[in-house]
Design an enzyme around this catalytic site. Sequence first.
Site, PDB file in Angstrom:
ATOM      1  NE  ARG A  95      -2.016  -2.317   3.241  1.00 26.30           N
ATOM      2  CZ  ARG A  95      -2.429  -2.773   4.418  1.00 26.30           C
ATOM      3  NH1 ARG A  95      -3.576  -2.348   4.911  1.00 26.30           N
ATOM      4  NH2 ARG A  95      -1.701  -3.628   5.104  1.00 26.30           N
ATOM      5  CB  ALA A 141      41.357  45.097  -2.525  1.00 25.76           C
ATOM      6  CG  ASN A 147      -1.109  -0.542   7.043  1.00 28.87           C
ATOM      7  OD1 ASN A 147      -0.167  -1.313   7.251  1.00 28.87           O
ATOM      8  ND2 ASN A 147      -2.162  -0.484   7.821  1.00 28.87           N
ATOM      9  N   GLY A 198      -7.353  -5.501  12.777  1.00 28.54           N
ATOM     10  CA  GLY A 198      -8.011  -6.699  13.289  1.00 28.54           C
ATOM     11  C   GLY A 198      -8.843  -6.317  14.513  1.00 28.54           C
TER      12      GLY A 198
END
Length: 452
Positions: free
Chosen positions: A15, A418, A223, A136
């Site tokens: 499922r 820089a 499930n 069940g």
Amino acid sequence: MSVHIVILAAGQGTRMKSKLPKVLHPLAGTPLVQHVVDTAQQLGGDITLVVGHGAEAVKAQFAEQPVRFVTQAEQLGTGHAVAQALPCIKDDQRVLILYADVPLIEANALLPLLSGERAEGLTLFTASLNDPTGYGRVVREHNAITAIVEQKDATPEQLRIKEINTGIMSVPGQWLQQALPRLDNSNAQQEYYLTDLVAMAVADGLVVNGVEADDLIATQGVNNRVQLAALEREYQRRRVESLMLQGVTVIDPARLDLRGTVTTGTDNVIDVNVILDNVSLGSNVTIGANCIIRHSHIADGAVILDNTLIEESHVGPNANVGPFARLRPGTALAAKAKVGNFVEIKKSQIGEGAKVNHLTYVGDATVGAGANIGAGTITCNYDGVNKYRTRIGDGAFIGSNSTLIAPVSIGDGGYVGAGSVISKDAPAQQLTLARAKQLTLAKWQRPTKKDA
Ligand code: UD1
Ligand code: CA
């Protein structure tokens, strides 16, 4: 009496409609079956995992854990699954059966199934649900349990029973040894149902007890993906609530997700859409919106600003990270270090109070205390084959848009102009420049358009 916990994890999980075995689908980042094994480990005793569908993948999850496996080659039902474990089960053991797809069950709730007075009989863990669909049903006569009937085999009258089988039961080993071989598969699904043991126990004169769960959520099975998401939400709600009760302000509890182990001090504030995955937090920590922190420690007073990603890193006390920063594995920020926006740091140590404020990549580097790394600085740590380290001394200043070609080191207090491309070590306390000299061409003239 010793306990033997059998965990059923062989089913396909049809499922779920997934190639991944159901029991490996994660809940809060951890596979379902791992949640159940963790609970079993808290209870103690032998643990046997029944694997079948995707057995190799399930076993790999437990490569370094003290779990025994038995294989159910064909998935012929939950009773058949437990039967595969019989050779490992001793007669004098009490067998506790858990389902790998019922992930939130807690050890404490299961203790009544293992208590001494029930040792001789079969004890069933039941729950009363408003909507028992799919489970069940526990059939009782004069209040005594007589059987479990599966949804697909139930009469319309039995379908109205609200008391369900959580799937969890405890059974004496000796009786189980001779009862399981007696199961048959004459039912709607033509499976060997573990649940048929209940009627068999009644017939054999065993005492059959029911222990009703207080915590209904914890007994729910996964499930399909809808149920998985519902359990995830509920689990998160509980964990976040516990975090708040430990002294953390959570702006929206529904928008914080906790995975793995998360520990915390007090007076932390967490804004919305945050994921903490195996994180330890000190106290007085602030975490902005949309931050993801994994496998990391955040020390007292640290501030993590919005949209920051931190992995396998250590953020020191009162350090400041983000917004939009990324700390990759192996990063350690000392106290009061600052890492600003659009900065990526990997496998590097950033010294106390050092600043890496904007648009920078620092990889495989050590940055000294109080150093200042200008915007757009890049450590070139990779020559296409090997990785090399960059060392930046205490109090060094790296001008914006500098390129540091590793292996290279900048001495303490060293100053890099820089835009420099630094390929040789730069000394301490001096200005190093590595860029083309600026020049202006006096006789230069702007080009003109040629007549057609
Ligand atoms: C089962 C119970 C049902 C209970 C419900 C609780 C049976 C016959 N039914 O139904 O009474 O209300 O759980 O969630 O036991 N498994 C195997 N091998 C197999 C079949 C299943 O290892 O051959 C494992 C699955 O991986 C899963 C667990 O057993 O972890 C339960 O199987 P599942 O098919 O989900 O049973 P349910 O129909 O939910
Ligand atoms: Ca199930």
